[in-house]
Design an enzyme around this catalytic site. Structure first.
Site, short mmCIF file in Angstrom:
data_model
loop_
_atom_site.label_atom_id
_atom_site.label_comp_id
_atom_site.label_asym_id
_atom_site.label_seq_id
_atom_site.Cartn_x
_atom_site.Cartn_y
_atom_site.Cartn_z
N ASN A 64 3.08 13.28 17.07
CA ASN A 64 2.82 11.84 17.31
C ASN A 64 2.57 11.05 16.04
O ASN A 64 3.00 9.90 15.94
CB ASN A 64 1.69 11.65 18.33
N LYS A 122 3.41 24.09 8.97
CA LYS A 122 4.44 24.17 10.00
C LYS A 122 4.37 22.89 10.83
O LYS A 122 3.51 22.71 11.68
CB LYS A 122 4.26 25.38 10.92
N GLU A 178 8.27 20.75 15.90
CA GLU A 178 9.72 20.86 16.08
C GLU A 178 10.35 19.47 16.16
O GLU A 178 11.52 19.29 15.81
CB GLU A 178 10.04 21.57 17.41
N VAL A 179 9.58 18.50 16.66
CA VAL A 179 10.13 17.16 16.91
C VAL A 179 10.18 16.31 15.63
O VAL A 179 11.05 15.48 15.45
CB VAL A 179 9.27 16.45 17.99
N GLU A 189 -8.04 20.13 16.16
CA GLU A 189 -8.07 18.71 16.57
C GLU A 189 -7.19 18.64 17.80
O GLU A 189 -5.96 18.74 17.70
CB GLU A 189 -7.52 17.81 15.47
N CYS A 203 -4.06 10.67 20.19
CA CYS A 203 -5.11 11.54 20.73
C CYS A 203 -6.32 10.72 21.15
O CYS A 203 -7.04 11.10 22.06
CB CYS A 203 -5.50 12.58 19.69
N GLY A 206 -11.88 19.78 20.51
CA GLY A 206 -11.72 20.40 19.20
C GLY A 206 -12.94 21.06 18.61
O GLY A 206 -14.01 21.09 19.21
N GLU A 245 -12.38 16.77 10.50
CA GLU A 245 -11.52 16.41 9.38
C GLU A 245 -12.07 15.13 8.74
O GLU A 245 -12.96 14.49 9.28
CB GLU A 245 -10.09 16.16 9.87
P1 NAD Z 1 1.54 21.11 20.86
O1 NAD Z 1 0.24 21.79 21.05
O2 NAD Z 1 2.61 21.37 21.83
O3 NAD Z 1 2.16 21.47 19.43
C1 NAD Z 1 1.47 21.24 18.23
C2 NAD Z 1 1.97 22.21 17.18
O4 NAD Z 1 1.60 23.53 17.54
C3 NAD Z 1 3.48 22.23 16.99
O5 NAD Z 1 3.77 22.34 15.62
C4 NAD Z 1 3.89 23.48 17.75
O6 NAD Z 1 5.10 24.03 17.28
C5 NAD Z 1 2.72 24.39 17.47
N1 NAD Z 1 2.49 25.45 18.46
C6 NAD Z 1 2.64 25.39 19.80
N2 NAD Z 1 2.30 26.57 20.36
C7 NAD Z 1 1.91 27.40 19.36
C8 NAD Z 1 1.45 28.75 19.29
N3 NAD Z 1 1.31 29.51 20.38
N4 NAD Z 1 1.14 29.26 18.09
C9 NAD Z 1 1.24 28.52 16.97
N5 NAD Z 1 1.70 27.24 16.96
C10 NAD Z 1 2.02 26.69 18.14
O7 NAD Z 1 1.18 19.56 20.76
P2 NAD Z 1 2.20 18.33 20.66
O8 NAD Z 1 2.84 18.16 22.00
O9 NAD Z 1 3.05 18.49 19.45
O10 NAD Z 1 1.19 17.12 20.37
C11 NAD Z 1 0.52 16.42 21.36
C12 NAD Z 1 -0.91 16.88 21.49
O11 NAD Z 1 -1.58 16.80 20.23
C13 NAD Z 1 -1.73 16.03 22.42
O12 NAD Z 1 -2.51 16.83 23.27
C14 NAD Z 1 -2.63 15.22 21.50
O13 NAD Z 1 -3.82 14.78 22.08
C15 NAD Z 1 -2.86 16.20 20.41
N6 NAD Z 1 -3.29 15.52 19.18
C16 NAD Z 1 -4.60 15.61 18.79
C17 NAD Z 1 -5.04 14.92 17.66
C18 NAD Z 1 -6.48 15.00 17.19
O14 NAD Z 1 -6.74 14.65 16.05
N7 NAD Z 1 -7.43 15.42 18.00
C19 NAD Z 1 -4.14 14.16 16.93
C20 NAD Z 1 -2.82 14.08 17.36
C21 NAD Z 1 -2.41 14.78 18.49
#
Ligand code: NAD
Length: 484
Positions: free
Chosen positions: A154, A177, A180-181, A252, A286, A460, A464
């Protein structure tokens, strides 16, 4: 499948490596077209990246560099990010569909984050602690070694700077890492970092699938700390892998933040901030204020004004001036939003604004969705309790302060909250009673790099930003000197 020049590489050490097999298509969510392809790391490349980063740690070129010299390099990265502002902003916009003005603001924020941690790097010290005898006791801070940073789609520009800058300032080597998007802005920043003089192997960028590259990184015996931002489900999976290895994790995660309007608030200011708090970035934030609690005596007035505001939001192509809301970032994300709105309908919700895709034919190939407001839902309904991560606001009434606090805290999440009231004693009481890592009073979504950020409950672990953002990436050592 794709031509070589449309395939972006990964960075290991100072080598830019392309891998056709498993390459990930970067899609423009505003048009549905392929932007380019990105090389994707498999387990063997993760192994190679960790070995490269571990060697860089062993050589100590970065860790033993004097803090002011390290700070100079971090400062140059900040300047480089600023100099590549347009390229970075357009790149993020093409990958996640955020409106250009917001992408530009995020580039500036990323540059400021590097500048801030350059200053922290140069000024942080060790401490002399009170002794209980004829000795001197000191506390010093050391890097972990190799840190894995795993990020979502995001806001890659800001999220990645928030991890990489402090981890580097602390003296670690980082393997990033990205999602993917949105893998591509990280590659531009890494090139800037190498040009700024960061030693080879100290920042590596490994685009790839979470289940392959992400998992292999977290499980690698030479990765000593993991910093993750993303969904709660992935966060829990990562935390349990890290627990098996007893390494620290910073998480987070998601949110379902309550935004609260008391009947003594300045309603018009509240409406502007509530709308911004949920519809900016198409709700893919988030800290989106996705549950709005309104005191019953002003409930209908607030809903009417919000509906008017939501219906006036210009949804369109993110690069066009005047557009306030772009597309969602992916098809899957819009499917999720549509499924949640359908579930709200089935649970008796009243869709008072939006609830559908825009009808403009120019937007038909993109993944757009209208700003949506739902009333008449129960606190236990899916749309009220689950993170939707889209432009959907659920509005619920409350009667008293006690009733409000109970309802607002009735969530597995605890990332943020907003309070609108003219009564400062009430604001103080409620801010203290809410289970949230950040609380805004008569404002919303204001963030500062010097102020800690993170979540309570399932939102979380760790904080940070600020000095706490540096300490995440350091281990503490105590040293005792005999003085007699
Ligand atoms: P996601 O959890 O699907 O993916 C996040 C990252 O984790 C990606 O790089 C993904 O490839 C990796 N990943 C996924 N499964 C994994 C695994 N088993 N092992 C290691 N890496 C893995 O999240 P998303 O869809 O990319 O992002 C949206 C989410 O992020 C929402 O829930 C949002 O609230 C949260 N977010 C939180 C904050 C915060 O600061 N609290 C900030 C931005 C987004």
């Amino acid at each position: 499948m794709h031509s070589e020049d449309k395939l972006k590489p990964m960075l290991i050490g100072s080598e830019w490596l392309k891998r056709e097999e498993g390459a990930i298509a970067s899609l423009n969510p505003a048009t549905g077209k392929v932007n380019w392809w990105v090389s994707s790391a498999n387990e063997a490349l993760v192994e190679r990246a960790v070995e490269t980063a571990s060697n860089a740690v062993r050589q100590k070129a970065w860790q033993s560099m004097l803090p002011h010299v390290r700070a100079r390099i971090l400062g140059s990265i900040s300047e480089g990010i600023r100099a590549h502002s347009e390229e970075l902003a357009h790149c993020q916009m093409q990958e996640n569909g955020k409106v250009l003005s917001e992408c530009r603001a995020q580039v500036a924020s990323a540059a400021d984050t590097y500048r801030y941690f350059a200053a922290v790097c140069e000024t942080q010290g060790s401490e002399v602690t009170p002794a209980r005898g004829d000795y001197l006791s000191m506390t010093t801070y050391e890097p972990y070694g190799v840190v894995a940073a795993i990020t979502p789609w995001n806001s890659p520009l800001t999220m990645e700077a928030q991890k990489v800058a402090p981890a580097l300032a602390a003296g670690n080597a980082v393997i990033l890492k990205p999602s993917e998007v949105t893998s591509s802005t990280a590659l531009i920043v890494a090139k800037i970092a190498l040009e700024a003089g960061l030693p080879s192997g100290i920042l590596n960028v490994l685009p790839g699938q979470g289940e392959i590259a992400g998992k292999a990184l977290v499980q690698h015996h030479n990765v000593r700390m993991v910093s993750f931002t993303g969904g709660t489900v992935s966060g829990k999976a990562i935390a349990s892998m890290a627990a098996q290895r007893l390494i620290p994790v910073a998480l987070e995660l998601g949110g379902k933040s309550p935004h609260i309007i008391f009947d003594d608030a300045c309603i018009d200011s509240a409406i502007d901030n509530v709308a911004g708090g949920i519809f900016e970035g198409s709700g893919q934030s988030c800290v989106a204020g996705s549950r709005l609690f309104v005191q019953r005596s002003v409930f209908q007035e607030v809903v009417d004004k919000l509906v008017e505001k939501a219906n006036a939001i210009t949804v369109g192509l993110p690069e066009e001036s005047g557009v306030e809301m772009g597309p969602l970032a992916t098809m899957a994300q819009r499917d999720r939003v549509e499924a949640m709105v359908d579930s709200a309908r089935r649970e008796g919700g009243n869709i008072v604004a939006g609830g559908k895709r825009p009808s403009d034919p120019c937007l038909a190939t993109g993944v757009f969705y209208k700003p949506t407001i739902i009333t008449d839902l129960d606190s236990s309904s899916n749309a009220v309790s689950e993170e939707i991560f889209g432009p959907v606001l659920c509005v619920l009434p409350f009667d008293s302060e006690e009733d409000l606090v109970e309802k607002a805290n009735d969530s597995v999440f605890g990332l943020a909250a907003g309070i609108w009231t003219a009564n400062y004693q009430k604001a103080w009481r409620v801010a203290n009673a809410l289970e949230a890592g950040s609380v805004w009073i008569n404002t919303y979504k204001k963030l500062s790099i010097s102020t800690p950020f993170g979540g309570y409950k399932e939102s979380g672990l760790g904080r940070e930003k600020g000095i706490s953002g540096l300490r995440l990436y350091q281990q503490v050592k105590s040293i005792y000197w005999n003085m007699v």
